[in-house]
Write an enzyme that holds these catalytic residues in place. Structure first.
Site, PDB file in Angstrom:
ATOM      1  N   HIS A 376      53.246   0.405   8.767  1.00 25.90           N
ATOM      2  CA  HIS A 376      54.611   0.034   9.162  1.00 25.90           C
ATOM      3  C   HIS A 376      54.822  -1.459   9.337  1.00 25.90           C
ATOM      4  O   HIS A 376      55.857  -1.875   9.864  1.00 25.90           O
ATOM      5  CB  HIS A 376      54.997   0.716  10.480  1.00 25.90           C
ATOM      6  CG  HIS A 376      55.044   2.210  10.406  1.00 25.90           C
ATOM      7  ND1 HIS A 376      56.212   2.915  10.174  1.00 25.90           N
ATOM      8  CD2 HIS A 376      54.071   3.132  10.519  1.00 25.90           C
ATOM      9  CE1 HIS A 376      55.943   4.207  10.168  1.00 25.90           C
ATOM     10  NE2 HIS A 376      54.647   4.362  10.371  1.00 25.90           N
ATOM     11  N   LYS A 565      68.356  -3.983  17.934  1.00 31.32           N
ATOM     12  CA  LYS A 565      66.973  -3.723  17.518  1.00 31.32           C
ATOM     13  C   LYS A 565      66.089  -4.467  18.494  1.00 31.32           C
ATOM     14  O   LYS A 565      66.589  -5.243  19.321  1.00 31.32           O
ATOM     15  CB  LYS A 565      66.717  -4.208  16.090  1.00 31.32           C
ATOM     16  CG  LYS A 565      67.247  -5.636  15.820  1.00 31.32           C
ATOM     17  CD  LYS A 565      67.044  -6.073  14.382  1.00 31.32           C
ATOM     18  CE  LYS A 565      68.103  -5.586  13.428  1.00 31.32           C
ATOM     19  NZ  LYS A 565      67.615  -4.724  12.365  1.00 31.32           N
ATOM     20  N   ARG A 566      64.757  -4.259  18.432  1.00 30.68           N
ATOM     21  CA  ARG A 566      63.870  -5.035  19.290  1.00 30.68           C
ATOM     22  C   ARG A 566      64.087  -6.527  19.037  1.00 30.68           C
ATOM     23  O   ARG A 566      64.414  -6.941  17.919  1.00 30.68           O
ATOM     24  CB  ARG A 566      62.418  -4.660  19.012  1.00 30.68           C
ATOM     25  CG  ARG A 566      62.055  -3.268  19.507  1.00 30.68           C
ATOM     26  CD  ARG A 566      62.301  -3.119  20.988  1.00 30.68           C
ATOM     27  NE  ARG A 566      61.359  -3.923  21.740  1.00 30.68           N
ATOM     28  CZ  ARG A 566      60.242  -3.463  22.278  1.00 30.68           C
ATOM     29  NH1 ARG A 566      59.923  -2.183  22.163  1.00 30.68           N
ATOM     30  NH2 ARG A 566      59.422  -4.258  22.950  1.00 30.68           N
ATOM     31  N   LYS A 571      63.082 -10.911  13.211  1.00 33.11           N
ATOM     32  CA  LYS A 571      64.359 -10.207  13.028  1.00 33.11           C
ATOM     33  C   LYS A 571      65.550 -11.160  13.129  1.00 33.11           C
ATOM     34  O   LYS A 571      66.684 -10.810  12.814  1.00 33.11           O
ATOM     35  CB  LYS A 571      64.492  -9.073  14.048  1.00 33.11           C
ATOM     36  CG  LYS A 571      63.453  -7.961  13.860  1.00 33.11           C
ATOM     37  CD  LYS A 571      63.598  -6.874  14.921  1.00 33.11           C
ATOM     38  CE  LYS A 571      62.491  -5.831  14.891  1.00 33.11           C
ATOM     39  NZ  LYS A 571      62.666  -4.811  13.827  1.00 33.11           N
ATOM     40  N   THR A 673      65.494   1.165  10.082  1.00 32.77           N
ATOM     41  CA  THR A 673      66.124   2.480  10.030  1.00 32.77           C
ATOM     42  C   THR A 673      67.514   2.418  10.661  1.00 32.77           C
ATOM     43  O   THR A 673      68.386   3.220  10.332  1.00 32.77           O
ATOM     44  CB  THR A 673      65.264   3.536  10.761  1.00 32.77           C
ATOM     45  OG1 THR A 673      64.823   2.983  12.007  1.00 32.77           O
ATOM     46  CG2 THR A 673      64.068   3.937   9.938  1.00 32.77           C
ATOM     47  N   LYS A 677      71.439   4.146   9.787  1.00 38.16           N
ATOM     48  CA  LYS A 677      72.373   4.799  10.717  1.00 38.16           C
ATOM     49  C   LYS A 677      73.757   4.164  10.619  1.00 38.16           C
ATOM     50  O   LYS A 677      74.778   4.851  10.607  1.00 38.16           O
ATOM     51  CB  LYS A 677      71.850   4.699  12.160  1.00 38.16           C
ATOM     52  CG  LYS A 677      70.555   5.454  12.384  1.00 38.16           C
ATOM     53  CD  LYS A 677      69.849   5.054  13.681  1.00 38.16           C
ATOM     54  CE  LYS A 677      68.381   5.474  13.623  1.00 38.16           C
ATOM     55  NZ  LYS A 677      67.553   4.844  14.668  1.00 38.16           N
TER      56      LYS A 677
HETATM   57  C1  26Q Z   1      49.865  -1.606  18.837  1.00 40.65           C
HETATM   58  C2  26Q Z   1      48.733  -1.898  19.583  1.00 40.65           C
HETATM   59  C3  26Q Z   1      48.824  -2.151  20.943  1.00 40.65           C
HETATM   60  C4  26Q Z   1      50.074  -2.112  21.554  1.00 40.65           C
HETATM   61  C5  26Q Z   1      51.212  -1.821  20.799  1.00 40.65           C
HETATM   62  C6  26Q Z   1      51.107  -1.577  19.442  1.00 40.65           C
HETATM   63  C7  26Q Z   1      52.316  -1.288  18.650  1.00 40.65           C
HETATM   64  C8  26Q Z   1      53.290  -0.438  19.155  1.00 40.65           C
HETATM   65  C9  26Q Z   1      54.433  -0.164  18.418  1.00 40.65           C
HETATM   66  C10 26Q Z   1      52.501  -1.835  17.400  1.00 40.65           C
HETATM   67  C11 26Q Z   1      53.640  -1.553  16.671  1.00 40.65           C
HETATM   68  C12 26Q Z   1      54.618  -0.721  17.167  1.00 40.65           C
HETATM   69  C13 26Q Z   1      55.846  -0.399  16.459  1.00 40.65           C
HETATM   70  C14 26Q Z   1      56.147  -0.832  15.258  1.00 40.65           C
HETATM   71  C15 26Q Z   1      57.415  -0.494  14.597  1.00 40.65           C
HETATM   72  O1  26Q Z   1      58.308   0.083  15.200  1.00 40.65           O
HETATM   73  N1  26Q Z   1      57.562  -0.831  13.313  1.00 40.65           N
HETATM   74  C16 26Q Z   1      58.777  -0.507  12.593  1.00 40.65           C
HETATM   75  O2  26Q Z   1      58.607   0.764  11.988  1.00 40.65           O
HETATM   76  C17 26Q Z   1      59.800   1.218  11.412  1.00 40.65           C
HETATM   77  C18 26Q Z   1      59.575   2.616  10.907  1.00 40.65           C
HETATM   78  O3  26Q Z   1      58.783   2.585   9.753  1.00 40.65           O
HETATM   79  C19 26Q Z   1      60.279   0.281  10.330  1.00 40.65           C
HETATM   80  O4  26Q Z   1      61.532   0.718   9.881  1.00 40.65           O
HETATM   81  C20 26Q Z   1      60.384  -1.161  10.857  1.00 40.65           C
HETATM   82  O5  26Q Z   1      60.671  -2.034   9.799  1.00 40.65           O
HETATM   83  C21 26Q Z   1      59.082  -1.544  11.535  1.00 40.65           C
HETATM   84  O6  26Q Z   1      59.217  -2.827  12.139  1.00 40.65           O
END
Ligand code: 26Q
Length: 830
Positions: A376, A565-566, A571, A673, A677
């Site tokens: 991702h 978004k975050r 971004k 995503t 929406k």
């Molecule tokens: C990893 C290790 C330790 C702590 C946290 C994490 C961690 C947690 C959440 C790393 C990444 C995430 C989330 C990532 C994320 O939401 N990525 C998004 O995924 C979407 C679904 O595929 C995409 O549409 C987005 O582009 C992408 O940024």
């Protein structure tokens, strides 16, 4: 009980279940029963109690189908998929469950008869915020689509006590409050299943043991600290198809008779402290949407999820097949949601080697035939790496196995590229800083590796994973993300749903490509008017949310321009703010010819440790305050930062949006995503050629999309000679904007607080190249302003965007995962 008696009782129970009924009166009866008899409250009880009573009533009606699906799954011999994810961002469930059961009208009437409002009750439900953002919400949309497609897929995740933090804004700054979403352990949609509890090992040490009878060497992992994983099951109903799949969330629990030896030795306090340490594992969701490396508890969470889930699957298989795993890989597939559950590769090996005494080659053959990995992110800094010493202390046995996997893998690399030591070093699962690279572990152990949008999947092959692509080109594939139209249109946009029903029926609810039929009405006047009316009502609803949460008043006739978004530098919320400042500066200099009134909404959470992101929130709020308080600006421009952006907020935001901001630096957003929406609900996108924007643009055409900015190769090229000062010097508007920022206009009594933001944008090292895209962004925004003044033209673009969103349903995404990766047969539960 005799077999005959058992069958008779089962039939009797099924009959009673059916007698629950799905009529208005049945829902009234059920509701009153729970409110009076179980909760001991009256009809005038707090709405939280009303919500509890109604959700139990609805849950009763899911139970029969749930059991039926469960039995159908266990009875017949068919392949199943397991979605392993650290996050499932479910949000609320009541509305969705009513929709999928097909009983919204009946329930609404029932509540009305009792003098209550279903909408108010629905709003009393807390969001299950068990995820950060896109990746977690995607998992939830996937679950909905799998149930609707009747695919035998089970979700495995963690039941965090505290979900994503609640965000408050104080003096412009983000404040985090804990999200105790379970209240007092109350969540109506879960079912504790203690009978399926599993034990997960941590720490201890390993040693070789020679079986005196067989002479076989096995490894023992002993003197471990054990933690119990207790499952809580959440029902996932499909859309009107009698299917209810399962999401199994694990909760950590100390061993029942925790550390009695220490207790007896008088260390009562230490024993209790250890208990709470064990239960810490599922206490809180890590609030980072990019990786946080080296945190011991996070690694524990990952292993806890993976070990409990794999034991669960393997035990059930073992029970049925008596230790024969020959057909295991033909009947089970695990989809890894990013690298977070990569340990599954090592853990399944451990189970086969240590618990079932399998030979390495046989075990590896099975494991590497049933794992599939989804990536991702392209940001190299977000790739998970764990220090070997930490691994050694926490998970000595899985580490042994990872070493052996790596040794055998590198032998293969050496054979393919003899003497290429540089490549050998690059590809090692253990990197040069003695970290375990989780992405490489996932790749080496999986038969399928996919990205989440066409561009992203291509970039994985060309860049990040190129070495692996050269070795195994056939493992790589693309699965463009989607969203479920059940939640993101049918449930959250009732006005649109009613209009669509009148024109094209309701088939789009399970086949989103049907939406293309509304293009036939694009010139139909009554339809066009109705479309505009729906949007207007949704904008009024959004304006009300803004008013309630920020105090800022929006006029519905203005252009609603939204970025939620975050908060992350890539971004580029900063680019959005530069545009806002540009508009403000134009107003102040009286340059308001052909002006379009605009309301800008920004929302999103910053990771608590991400100082720059938190500062961006402060900047947005300061800019908003100056602009909103300036009588000279008036309705020409309004800016609101919506606090605590979450799933249930998006349900109000996306139907009321005119312009969707998807403005990441090209090549950095894997998919997005939210963009989908917005599109479905008739917003027009302003975006870079990034992630799934590429495919959205392809679907709607350049006339219905506002494209701007550098393309991925241009970004790469410009890295070598990026000169932000040049853009400032050669652009009067940018100079004015930067001048205002640097003058401290937005932080008059808070000197220097935005220096870091300003410096980052002006740095030749700025990886996000915000200033490089300023001019083309401003131009595209200007076009948008003009286009919006032509209401009819805008309306056409809005209709076309929705009409052409058919392929962005997770129904399509799941069908592709199934056709190319899982190969499951839909299970008709009758
Ligand atoms: C990893 C290790 C330790 C702590 C946290 C994490 C961690 C947690 C959440 C790393 C990444 C995430 C989330 C990532 C994320 O939401 N990525 C998004 O995924 C979407 C679904 O595929 C995409 O549409 C987005 O582009 C992408 O940024």
């Amino acid at each position: 009980m005799s077999a005959a008696k058992k069958t008779e009782t089962a039939k009797k129970l099924a009959k009673i279940q059916q007698d629950l009924g799905m009529k208005t009166q049945d829902f009234e009866n059920g509701f009153v029963h729970y409110l009076y008899n179980m909760l001991g409250r009256n009809v005038d009880a707090d709405v939280e109690y009303q919500f509890r009573a109604l959700s139990y009533t609805v849950r009763d009606r899911l139970m029969g189908f749930w059991k039926q699906t469960w039995n159908a799954n266990n009875k017949s011999e068919h392949k199943k998929a397991y979605y392993l994810s650290m996050e499932f961002l479910i949000g609320r469930s009541l509305t969705n469950n009513l929709l999928n059961l097909g009983v919204e009208t009946e329930t609404e009437k029932a509540m009305y008869e009792l003098g209550l409002s279903l909408e108010e009750i629905e709003e009393a439900e807390k969001d299950a915020g068990l995820g950060n953002g896109g990746l977690g919400r995607l998992a939830a949309c996937f679950m909905d689509s799998c149930a609707t497609l009747q695919l035998p897929v089970m979700g495995y995740g963690l039941r965090y006590e505290y979900g994503m933090f609640k965000q408050r804004i104080q003096n412009g700054y983000q404040i985090e409050d804990p999200d105790h979403w379970l209240g007092f352990g109350f969540y109506p949609w879960e079912l504790q299943r203690t009978e399926y509890a599993r034990t997960v090992k941590f720490g201890g040490m390993t040693h070789l043991f020679k079986d005196p009878h067989t002479g076989k060497l096995t490894t023992l992992w002993e003197e471990t600290d054990d933690v119990i994983a207790v499952p809580f099951d959440v029902p996932i109903p499909g859309f009107k198809n009698n299917t209810v799949n399962t999401l199994r969330l694990w909760s950590a629990c100390a061993e029942e008779d925790f550390n009695l030896s220490e207790f007896n030795a008088g260390s009562y306090f230490e024993a209790v402290a250890q208990k709470s340490e064990a239960e810490n594992i599922t206490m809180v969701l890590y609030p980072n949407d990019s990786s946080e490396n080296g945190k011991e508890l996070r690694l524990k969470q990952q292993y806890f999820l993976v070990s409990a889930s794999l034991q669960d699957v393997v035990c059930q298989w073992d029970k049925k097949h008596g230790g024969n795993f020959t057909d295991f890989a033909d009947n089970n597939v695990f989809q890894l949601n990013d690298t977070h559950p990569s340990l599954a590769v090592a853990e399944l090996m451990r189970i086969f080697l240590d618990d079932y005494a399998m030979e390495w080659d046989e075990a590896w053959h099975i494991v590497s035939s049933c794992m599939a990995y989804t990536n991702h992110t392209l940001l190299p800094e977000a790739l998970e790496r764990w220090p070997v010493p930490l691994f050694q202390r926490l998970l000595p046995r899985p580490l042994d196995i990872i070493y052996e996997i790596n040794r055998r893998f590198l032998k293969q690399v050496a054979m393919r590229w003899p003497g290429d030591t540089a490549r050998f070093r690059r590809m090692s699962i253990i990197d040069e800083h003695n970290n375990v690279c989780m992405a490489y572990l996932a790749i080496v152990g999986s038969f399928s590796i996919n990205g989440v949008a066409a561009l992203h999947s291509q970039l994985l092959k060309d860049g990040l994973f190129n070495d692996f692509y050269q070795l195994w080109p056939n493992r790589f594939n693309n699965k463009t993300n989607g969203v479920t139209q059940r939640r993101w249109m049918a449930a959250c946009n009732p006005g649109l749903r009613a209009l669509l029903k009148e024109k094209i029926g309701e088939d789009w609810i399970t086949d989103l490509t049907q939406l293309s039929k509304i293009e036939d009405f694009v010139h139909d006047k009554p339809f066009r008017q109705a479309w505009m009316k729906v949007k207007r009502e949704n904008k009024a609803r959004l304006a009300q949310l803004v008013k309630e949460t920020t105090g800022v008043e929006f006029k519905v006739d203005s252009l609603f321009d939204v970025q939620v978004k975050r908060i992350h530098e890539y971004k580029r919320q900063l680019l959005n703010i530069l545009h806002v400042i540009h508009l403000y500066s134009k107003i102040k200099r009286g340059d308001t010819d052909k002006w379009t009134n605009r309301c800008v909404i920004i929302g999103g959470k910053a990771a608590p440790g991400y100082a720059m992101a938190k500062n961006i929130i402060k900047l947005i709020n300061n800019v908003a305050e100056i602009i909103n308080d300036d009588p000279e600006v008036g309705d020409k421009l309004k800016v609101a930062f919506i606090p605590n952006y979450r799933v249930s907020a998006m349900e109000i935001i996306c139907p009321g949006t005119d312009v969707s901001e998807q403005i990441s630096t090209a090549g950095k957003e894997a998919s997005g995503t939210g963009n989908m929406k917005f599109m479905m609900n008739g917003a027009v996108t302003i975006g870079t050629l990034d992630g799934a924007n590429v495919e959205i643009l392809e679907a709607v055409g350049e006339d219905n999309f506002y494209l701007f900015g550098l393309k991925t190769p241009e970004v790469e090229e410009m890295k070598h000679h990026y000169n932000p000062q040049h853009f400032i010097d050669s652009d009067e508007d940018l100079r004015a904007v930067m001048g205002l920022l640097e003058s401290g206009h937005f932080n008059q009594f808070e000197p220097n607080i935005f220096n870091e933001i300003i410096n980052s944008m002006k740095s030749p090292q700025d990886p996000w190249m915000t200033l490089a895209d300023f001019r083309s962004y401003i131009n595209a925004q200007h076009e948008i302003g003009l286009a919006f003044q032509d209401h009819e033209h805008w309306n056409t673009m809005s209709i076309i965007n929705s009409a052409r969103s058919g392929s962005f349903s997770t129904d399509r995404t799941m069908t592709e995962y199934n056709d190319d990766i899982w190969k499951l047969t839909p299970l008709d539960v009758g």
